[in-house]
Design a protein around this motif. Sequence first.
Motif, PDB file in Angstrom:
ATOM      1  N   SER A  17       0.836  -1.201   0.000  1.00 39.77           N
ATOM      2  CA  SER A  17       0.000   0.000   0.000  1.00 39.77           C
ATOM      3  C   SER A  17       0.868   1.247   0.000  1.00 39.77           C
ATOM      4  O   SER A  17       2.018   1.229   0.455  1.00 39.77           O
ATOM      5  CB  SER A  17      -0.911   0.013   1.227  1.00 39.77           C
ATOM      6  OG  SER A  17      -1.792  -1.087   1.235  1.00 39.77           O
ATOM      7  N   VAL A  64      -8.911   0.407 -10.890  1.00 37.59           N
ATOM      8  CA  VAL A  64      -8.499   0.655  -9.507  1.00 37.59           C
ATOM      9  C   VAL A  64      -9.667   0.548  -8.525  1.00 37.59           C
ATOM     10  O   VAL A  64      -9.460   0.649  -7.306  1.00 37.59           O
ATOM     11  CB  VAL A  64      -7.839   2.039  -9.355  1.00 37.59           C
ATOM     12  CG1 VAL A  64      -6.677   2.181 -10.341  1.00 37.59           C
ATOM     13  CG2 VAL A  64      -8.832   3.172  -9.524  1.00 37.59           C
ATOM     14  N   ARG A  67      -9.615  -0.925  -4.890  1.00 41.52           N
ATOM     15  CA  ARG A  67      -8.242  -0.912  -4.372  1.00 41.52           C
ATOM     16  C   ARG A  67      -7.799   0.494  -3.967  1.00 41.52           C
ATOM     17  O   ARG A  67      -7.032   0.646  -3.020  1.00 41.52           O
ATOM     18  CB  ARG A  67      -7.278  -1.445  -5.425  1.00 41.52           C
ATOM     19  CG  ARG A  67      -7.562  -2.882  -5.847  1.00 41.52           C
ATOM     20  CD  ARG A  67      -6.439  -3.423  -6.739  1.00 41.52           C
ATOM     21  NE  ARG A  67      -6.289  -2.682  -7.990  1.00 41.52           N
ATOM     22  CZ  ARG A  67      -5.162  -2.079  -8.371  1.00 41.52           C
ATOM     23  NH1 ARG A  67      -4.074  -2.131  -7.604  1.00 41.52           N
ATOM     24  NH2 ARG A  67      -5.105  -1.434  -9.527  1.00 41.52           N
ATOM     25  N   PHE A  68      -8.257   1.498  -4.676  1.00 41.51           N
ATOM     26  CA  PHE A  68      -7.857   2.882  -4.421  1.00 41.51           C
ATOM     27  C   PHE A  68      -9.018   3.656  -3.814  1.00 41.51           C
ATOM     28  O   PHE A  68     -10.188   3.418  -4.131  1.00 41.51           O
ATOM     29  CB  PHE A  68      -7.446   3.573  -5.715  1.00 41.51           C
ATOM     30  CG  PHE A  68      -6.157   3.089  -6.317  1.00 41.51           C
ATOM     31  CD1 PHE A  68      -5.535   1.930  -5.905  1.00 41.51           C
ATOM     32  CD2 PHE A  68      -5.556   3.822  -7.348  1.00 41.51           C
ATOM     33  CE1 PHE A  68      -4.346   1.496  -6.465  1.00 41.51           C
ATOM     34  CE2 PHE A  68      -4.369   3.416  -7.924  1.00 41.51           C
ATOM     35  CZ  PHE A  68      -3.775   2.244  -7.477  1.00 41.51           C
ATOM     36  N   MET A  83      -3.767   3.858  -1.924  1.00 47.58           N
ATOM     37  CA  MET A  83      -3.645   2.782  -2.902  1.00 47.58           C
ATOM     38  C   MET A  83      -3.284   1.490  -2.193  1.00 47.58           C
ATOM     39  O   MET A  83      -2.223   1.402  -1.560  1.00 47.58           O
ATOM     40  CB  MET A  83      -2.570   3.143  -3.938  1.00 47.58           C
ATOM     41  CG  MET A  83      -2.840   4.483  -4.629  1.00 47.58           C
ATOM     42  SD  MET A  83      -1.603   4.913  -5.867  1.00 47.58           S
ATOM     43  CE  MET A  83      -0.194   5.244  -4.812  1.00 47.58           C
ATOM     44  N   LEU A  86      -1.426  -2.982  -4.422  1.00 46.69           N
ATOM     45  CA  LEU A  86      -0.800  -2.425  -5.622  1.00 46.69           C
ATOM     46  C   LEU A  86      -0.255  -3.517  -6.532  1.00 46.69           C
ATOM     47  O   LEU A  86       0.199  -4.581  -6.061  1.00 46.69           O
ATOM     48  CB  LEU A  86       0.312  -1.458  -5.231  1.00 46.69           C
ATOM     49  CG  LEU A  86      -0.190  -0.080  -4.790  1.00 46.69           C
ATOM     50  CD1 LEU A  86       0.868   0.639  -3.972  1.00 46.69           C
ATOM     51  CD2 LEU A  86      -0.589   0.748  -6.001  1.00 46.69           C
ATOM     52  N   ASP A  90       0.372  -0.697 -11.887  1.00 45.25           N
ATOM     53  CA  ASP A  90       0.060   0.614 -11.299  1.00 45.25           C
ATOM     54  C   ASP A  90       1.257   1.558 -11.356  1.00 45.25           C
ATOM     55  O   ASP A  90       1.131   2.733 -11.006  1.00 45.25           O
ATOM     56  CB  ASP A  90      -0.398   0.463  -9.847  1.00 45.25           C
ATOM     57  CG  ASP A  90      -1.704  -0.284  -9.712  1.00 45.25           C
ATOM     58  OD1 ASP A  90      -1.799  -1.136  -8.798  1.00 45.25           O
ATOM     59  OD2 ASP A  90      -2.617  -0.026 -10.516  1.00 45.25           O
ATOM     60  N   VAL A 123       5.878  -0.054  -8.516  1.00 44.95           N
ATOM     61  CA  VAL A 123       5.465  -1.284  -7.845  1.00 44.95           C
ATOM     62  C   VAL A 123       6.289  -2.427  -8.413  1.00 44.95           C
ATOM     63  O   VAL A 123       6.224  -2.707  -9.621  1.00 44.95           O
ATOM     64  CB  VAL A 123       3.962  -1.553  -8.041  1.00 44.95           C
ATOM     65  CG1 VAL A 123       3.538  -2.786  -7.250  1.00 44.95           C
ATOM     66  CG2 VAL A 123       3.133  -0.346  -7.625  1.00 44.95           C
TER      67      VAL A 123
END
Length: 125
Positions: A17, A64, A67-68, A83, A86, A90, A123
């Motif tokens: 994250s 996203v 997740r976001f 976020m 990840l 991303d 990432v």
Amino acid sequence: QLQLVESGGGLVQAGGSLRISCAASVRSLSNYVVGWFRQAPGNERDFVAGFRRSAGNTYYASSVTGRFTIAGDNAKNTVYLQMNNLKPEDTAVYYCAAAEPGTPAVTAQAPYRYWGQGTQVTVSS
């Protein structure tokens, strides 16, 4: 003139994250639509998330969603993008942008008048 400054980018492993921030100077961000966009090398800049603060509405790209999370802190005049989970895809430079309150198209780039300089999110797999 509204100035936006992103921070909080960095390197994170897949599944991890990161929270990136968009701080505004001079004027209150609560009067604007705020969006996050990202651009990976060789790709166009794409919409990630948007926040119509006056109505409390949030918008997300399908890639996203779940997740976001975009959220604002009026006291700090800052908008965040949390976020989670990840993925390597991303990886990009993330930009925050601000548009006038009446902007109808939150996901399009054209209405956004003010842009930050971007913050790199990487990432690793």
